[in-house]
Motif scaffolding. Sequence first.
Motif, PDB file in Angstrom:
ATOM      1  N   GLU A  37      20.109  77.238  40.020  1.00  0.00           N
ATOM      2  CA  GLU A  37      21.133  76.426  39.368  1.00  0.00           C
ATOM      3  C   GLU A  37      21.516  75.305  40.340  1.00  0.00           C
ATOM      4  O   GLU A  37      21.702  75.532  41.525  1.00  0.00           O
ATOM      5  N   TYR A  71      31.700  79.548  38.360  1.00  0.00           N
ATOM      6  CA  TYR A  71      30.655  79.432  37.343  1.00  0.00           C
ATOM      7  C   TYR A  71      31.202  79.762  35.964  1.00  0.00           C
ATOM      8  O   TYR A  71      32.065  80.628  35.836  1.00  0.00           O
ATOM      9  N   ILE A 114      25.604  79.257  33.309  1.00  0.00           N
ATOM     10  CA  ILE A 114      24.649  80.324  33.604  1.00  0.00           C
ATOM     11  C   ILE A 114      23.624  80.437  32.485  1.00  0.00           C
ATOM     12  O   ILE A 114      22.423  80.569  32.723  1.00  0.00           O
ATOM     13  N   ASP A 165      21.695  87.947  43.265  1.00  0.00           N
ATOM     14  CA  ASP A 165      23.138  87.711  43.304  1.00  0.00           C
ATOM     15  C   ASP A 165      23.796  88.559  44.388  1.00  0.00           C
ATOM     16  O   ASP A 165      23.097  89.116  45.243  1.00  0.00           O
ATOM     17  N   SER A 191      29.197  86.429  40.769  1.00  0.00           N
ATOM     18  CA  SER A 191      27.920  87.132  40.615  1.00  0.00           C
ATOM     19  C   SER A 191      27.978  88.152  39.482  1.00  0.00           C
ATOM     20  O   SER A 191      27.000  88.352  38.765  1.00  0.00           O
ATOM     21  N   TRP A 220      27.430  86.278  36.358  1.00  0.00           N
ATOM     22  CA  TRP A 220      25.987  86.029  36.231  1.00  0.00           C
ATOM     23  C   TRP A 220      25.288  87.269  35.645  1.00  0.00           C
ATOM     24  O   TRP A 220      24.486  87.166  34.730  1.00  0.00           O
ATOM     25  N   THR A 268      18.643  82.346  40.154  1.00  0.00           N
ATOM     26  CA  THR A 268      19.812  82.518  41.024  1.00  0.00           C
ATOM     27  C   THR A 268      20.726  81.305  41.010  1.00  0.00           C
ATOM     28  O   THR A 268      20.374  80.244  40.493  1.00  0.00           O
ATOM     29  N   GLU A 269      21.918  81.478  41.549  1.00  0.00           N
ATOM     30  CA  GLU A 269      22.912  80.411  41.601  1.00  0.00           C
ATOM     31  C   GLU A 269      22.557  79.398  42.693  1.00  0.00           C
ATOM     32  O   GLU A 269      21.601  79.588  43.440  1.00  0.00           O
TER      33      GLU A 269
END
Lengths: 354, 354
Positions: A136, A161, A166, A188, A196, A199, A239-240
Amino acid sequence: MNLKIALLPGDGIGPEVLNQAVKCLHAVEETFNHHFTFKEALVGATAIDRTGNPLPNQTLNLCQEADAVLFGAIGDPKYDNDPSAKVRPEQGLLKLRKELGLFANIRPVQVFPTLLDNSPLKKDIIAGTDFVIYRELTGGIYFGEKKLNEEGTIASDLCEYSEKEISRIAHLAFKAAKNRSGKLTLVDKANVLESSRLWRRVVSKIAESYPEVTLDFLFVDNAAMQIILNPSQFDIILTENMFGDIISDEGSVIGGSIGLLASASVGEQNALFEPIHGSYPQAKGKDIANPIASILSAAMLLEHFGLFEEAMSVREAVDKSLKKGIVTPDLAKKSQYGTNQVGDFIADNIVDED
Amino acid sequence: MNLKIALLPGDGIGPEVLNQAVKCLHAVEETFNHHFTFKEALVGATAIDRTGNPLPNQTLNLCQEADAVLFGAIGDPKYDNDPSAKVRPEQGLLKLRKELGLFANIRPVQVFPTLLDNSPLKKDIIAGTDFVIYRELTGGIYFGEKKLNEEGTIASDLCEYSEKEISRIAHLAFKAAKNRSGKLTLVDKANVLESSRLWRRVVSKIAESYPEVTLDFLFVDNAAMQIILNPSQFDIILTENMFGDIISDEGSVIGGSIGLLASASVGEQNALFEPIHGSYPQAKGKDIANPIASILSAAMLLEHFGLFEEAMSVREAVDKSLKKGIVTPDLAKKSQYGTNQVGDFIADNIVDED
Ligand SMILES: [Mg+2]
Ligand SMILES: [Mg+2]
C-alpha cells in the motif's frame, strides 16, 4: 489493442534505458498487431533545468490522459549535494504518484537462474524464488498526522488505515494470486497494532470472494526472517506501506540482481511502470547502463492490460539475452555489449510462439 | 563481587538450560572469587498451574530485590492452543519487563566460525559478522494510543517518542560502542517520520559527549538490505522499538545459529538475561536441549556488571565445546552429548587465563 503510453525518461541513464523498453514495445506492436501511441514529457532534474518544476503541468496532463506511464529514472547529484535546493528532482515522482492516485506498489522478487551466483544467499535457499509484493503506497504512518511539541521534546506519527484503503489494494492482490499459484500472505503485526487488526479483518472478509486463493498471515518480524530462510515459500505478499517499504527492499537484494528488477505503481485510472534502480548518473551517456529492468517494466505494463502472451515473449527474450551472455558489463565484466546492442537483441527476439 | 541473581526457569526446556548457565556462574564464582546468591521463582505456564498467575507477586518481589534476573523460557502448548485462555504464560514476561522498567533490549548478532555452514548467507558475506542491536523496548507504536472508530472501519496506532526515552537508551548504546570498535549506526526513517527526526536530533546531540564514537545513520529499509548484503559493516545498531523488532529478528537468522543467541533487557535498576529461543516443549526433559544460548545469557549478565574477563572465560569455554564437537544433537546429528554433559564441559573449562 490501442494504448496511449506516456514516456517520462527523467534523469541520468533514464532516457537510454527507456529507449530500449520502447524498442521492445515497438517489437510487440508489430509481432502481435497492437497499436501503441507514445508521447514524451519532462520530469525530474531535467524538468527543473528547463522549467523550474520537477513535474510541469504539461507532464502531469499527459500522464492523466495516457493509459499508462513508462518511467525512466530520477535524480541528479547537482541537487542531491545541495542541501539548500528548494525543489528536488524526487518531488516530481512523489507528486506524480499522488496526483495519479497510485495506491499500490507492486514489486516482483524474481531470481534469474543464470545470475544465482550473484545472490548473497546460498543457492539451495534462493533457487526457485518468485514472489510479488503488493505494498500500500498512499496511506499509513508515512502520510499520517505528524506532531512535535513546542519544546521539541516529544514527537509523534500517526499510522491510520481505512477499510476502503485496505480493500482496494487487497482486491488487486487477490486477483494476482488467482492468476498465479493461489497463495496470498498478509504481512502485519496484528498481535500489537490496531491498524493491523483492521487489515486482517478486511482482508479475511475479502478472501471469501476468492475461494481459489489460500490466505495466510505472517507477523512482519517473522516475515523479515522468512525472506532470508525460505523465500521460495511466498507467492503474493500483501502489506501496508511501511512494512512493504522494509520487506520489498529486503526482498530486492536476495536474488543478487537488484539492477534487473522492475516495479509498477497502480491506481484506479492509471498505472506507472519503472525500474527500481536509480538514475546512476556516473553511467549516463556511456552506453553501459543495463536496460533489462526498464524492459521488464514494459513487460509489467503489458501484463497490467492483460497482454500476458506479449509480456511472456518479452520475458523470454530477456532470458535468452542472459543465457547467451548478451548483457552489459555490470553482469559480465568482459562483456563488449552496450545498452543499445542489448536492447536490439531483446527486441529482435520478441516472437509470437503460436 | 557480590551479586543477587533471581532465577526464573519458566517452562519447557527453560529449567534444564538455565541449570547449565547456573553451573557456569558457579564455576566463575570459584575461579574468580566472586559471591553470587541465587534465588528461584515461578513464572509462565508453571506459575499459572500453581498459582493462577503467570507472574506471582512473590516472583516480582524477588526480581525487584535482585541485581539481575536470569530467565529460562516461557510458553506451553496447553495455553497456545486454547484461544479462550484468559491468562497466558507470555503475559508473565511482558508484565515483568514493564514492572522492572526494562527499556532497552540488547541483541548480539554473532556468528560462530564452526557453524558458518549453517548460515543462509554465503560464507564470504557472513564471515566476521559481530554486531549488537540496541532496541528501545517500552515506547513507540507498540505502546502508543490505539483507536478504532465506532463503525470499525478506521483504525490507528500512534508512534510517540520523548527525548527522555531516546536519551536513556542512546547513552547505553554509546557506552557499548566505546567499549567495542567505536561505531554506532542509528537506524530510522528520518526522511519521513517526525519521531525519527527527534531520534536523530537527540542522538546527534548525545554523540558530542562520546567523541571516540563515530555516529552514522541508515534508513530502516536500507538497513534491511545491508544486513543481508554486508552484515560485517555494523558494530552497534541503535533503533526504536518496531524497527528494532524487525531488524533484530532479521539479524538473528543470518548466522544460521539462532538457537545459540542470547539477549539482555536492561532498565535503570535492573536487568534480565535470556536466550532468544523459546520453551521448545517437545524437547522438555529429554536432555537434548542446547544450553549454549542460556550460558551466553549468563556471559552477558557478567558483562553488564563489568566482569569482562569472567564473561570472556565463559565465551571461550563455549567456543571450545563448539570446536571439539561437544554439542547437543541440534548442532551435530550424531552427537551423543546431552544438555547436562555440554553444560558440565563448558563449566569445567572456565579458567582464569592470567
Ligand atoms: Mg524503500
Ligand atoms: Mg520479534
